[in-house]
Scaffold this motif. Structure first.
Motif, short mmCIF file in Angstrom:
data_model
loop_
_atom_site.label_atom_id
_atom_site.label_comp_id
_atom_site.label_asym_id
_atom_site.label_seq_id
_atom_site.Cartn_x
_atom_site.Cartn_y
_atom_site.Cartn_z
N UNK A 233 57.05 -21.79 5.23
CA UNK A 233 56.38 -20.88 5.09
C UNK A 233 55.56 -20.02 5.90
N UNK A 234 54.94 -19.40 6.15
CA UNK A 234 54.11 -18.37 6.95
C UNK A 234 53.16 -17.51 6.51
N UNK A 235 52.13 -17.54 6.14
CA UNK A 235 50.73 -16.83 6.07
C UNK A 235 50.05 -16.10 6.62
N UNK A 236 49.82 -14.36 6.98
CA UNK A 236 49.27 -13.62 8.10
C UNK A 236 48.29 -13.22 7.29
N UNK A 237 47.26 -12.59 8.07
CA UNK A 237 46.14 -12.53 7.65
C UNK A 237 45.63 -11.24 8.84
N UNK A 238 45.94 -9.73 8.84
CA UNK A 238 45.24 -8.80 9.93
C UNK A 238 44.46 -8.46 10.26
N UNK A 239 43.93 -7.45 11.48
CA UNK A 239 42.26 -7.72 11.07
C UNK A 239 41.93 -6.67 12.84
N UNK A 240 40.88 -6.23 12.30
CA UNK A 240 40.63 -5.41 13.50
C UNK A 240 40.92 -3.49 12.95
N UNK A 241 41.54 -3.27 12.18
CA UNK A 241 41.62 -2.02 12.19
C UNK A 241 40.17 -1.33 11.57
N UNK A 242 40.02 0.15 12.50
CA UNK A 242 39.22 0.55 11.26
C UNK A 242 39.01 2.26 12.20
N UNK A 243 37.59 3.40 11.82
CA UNK A 243 38.32 4.69 12.17
C UNK A 243 37.81 4.46 14.14
N UNK A 244 39.03 5.49 14.63
CA UNK A 244 38.36 4.54 16.11
C UNK A 244 37.98 6.42 16.51
N UNK A 245 37.40 7.40 18.03
CA UNK A 245 37.97 8.61 17.90
C UNK A 245 39.24 8.26 18.78
N UNK A 246 40.15 9.90 19.17
CA UNK A 246 41.10 9.70 19.33
C UNK A 246 40.57 9.10 21.21
N UNK A 247 40.95 8.41 21.73
CA UNK A 247 41.43 8.47 23.02
C UNK A 247 40.41 6.57 23.28
N UNK A 248 40.35 6.38 22.37
CA UNK A 248 39.74 4.67 21.88
C UNK A 248 40.28 4.28 21.81
N UNK A 249 39.49 2.28 22.30
CA UNK A 249 40.69 0.84 21.66
C UNK A 249 40.54 0.60 21.00
N UNK A 250 41.09 -0.06 20.60
CA UNK A 250 40.92 -1.18 18.80
C UNK A 250 42.16 -2.25 19.64
N UNK A 251 41.59 -3.29 18.91
CA UNK A 251 42.52 -5.07 18.81
C UNK A 251 42.44 -5.53 17.96
N UNK A 252 43.95 -5.68 17.42
CA UNK A 252 44.08 -5.59 16.68
C UNK A 252 44.10 -7.16 16.33
N UNK A 253 43.64 -8.61 15.11
CA UNK A 253 44.00 -10.14 14.91
C UNK A 253 44.73 -10.03 14.12
N UNK A 254 45.97 -11.10 14.65
CA UNK A 254 46.11 -11.52 12.85
C UNK A 254 46.73 -13.40 13.36
N UNK A 255 46.11 -13.62 12.36
CA UNK A 255 46.17 -14.86 12.72
C UNK A 255 47.02 -15.63 10.85
N UNK A 256 47.87 -16.75 11.73
CA UNK A 256 49.21 -17.19 10.98
C UNK A 256 48.80 -18.78 10.65
N UNK A 257 48.98 -19.17 9.33
CA UNK A 257 49.03 -20.13 8.22
C UNK A 257 49.66 -20.79 8.22
N UNK A 258 50.55 -21.87 8.22
CA UNK A 258 51.19 -22.11 7.69
C UNK A 258 52.35 -23.22 7.97
#
Length: 122
Positions: A1-26
């Motif tokens: 079993x693997x548990x996954x939790x995403x983070x980093x999503x938000x509102x951003x303007x066009x042309x901008x940048x984001x970094x999403x993360x996904x932490x795994x456990x198990x």
């Protein structure tokens, strides 16, 4: 079993940048191919990017090639999605997923996170 939790999503303007993360456990993270998928309102879930267990191979959807970069840190049990030059059509819930084999189809993946919302305003 693997548990996954995403983070980093938000509102951003066009042309901008984001970094999403996904932490795994198990189970042993370094054994799994990791993928990112997304689902926009009213649309089917689609493949975005994947990275092999050893990080030696990466795969991208044509729509994000050259703008998004997937990476992983097996010591931290974390996979990342760096998203640059964001467009309104990138707006979606982004899901992290784990697969014991290589694949770019969602039915290749056994384990899924809950998703994180990315909204790109024009």
């Amino acid at each position: 079993q693997v548990q996954l939790v995403e983070s980093g999503g938000r509102l951003v303007q066009a042309g901008g940048s984001l970094r999403l993360s996904c932490a795994a456990s198990g189970s042993t993270f370094s054994r799994y191919t990791m993928g990112w998928f997304r689902q926009a309102p009213g649309k089917e879930r689609e493949f975005v990017a994947a990275i092999s267990a050893s990080a030696s191979n990466t795969y991208y959807a044509d729509s994000v090639k050259g703008r998004f970069t997937i990476s992983r840190d097996n010591a931290k049990n974390t996979v990342y999605l760096q998203m640059n030059s964001l467009k309104p059509e990138d707006t979606a819930v982004y899901y992290c997923a784990a697969s014991p084999r290589r694949g770019v189809r969602d039915n290749d993946y056994n384990y899924w996170g809950q998703g994180t919302q990315v909204t790109v305003s024009s």
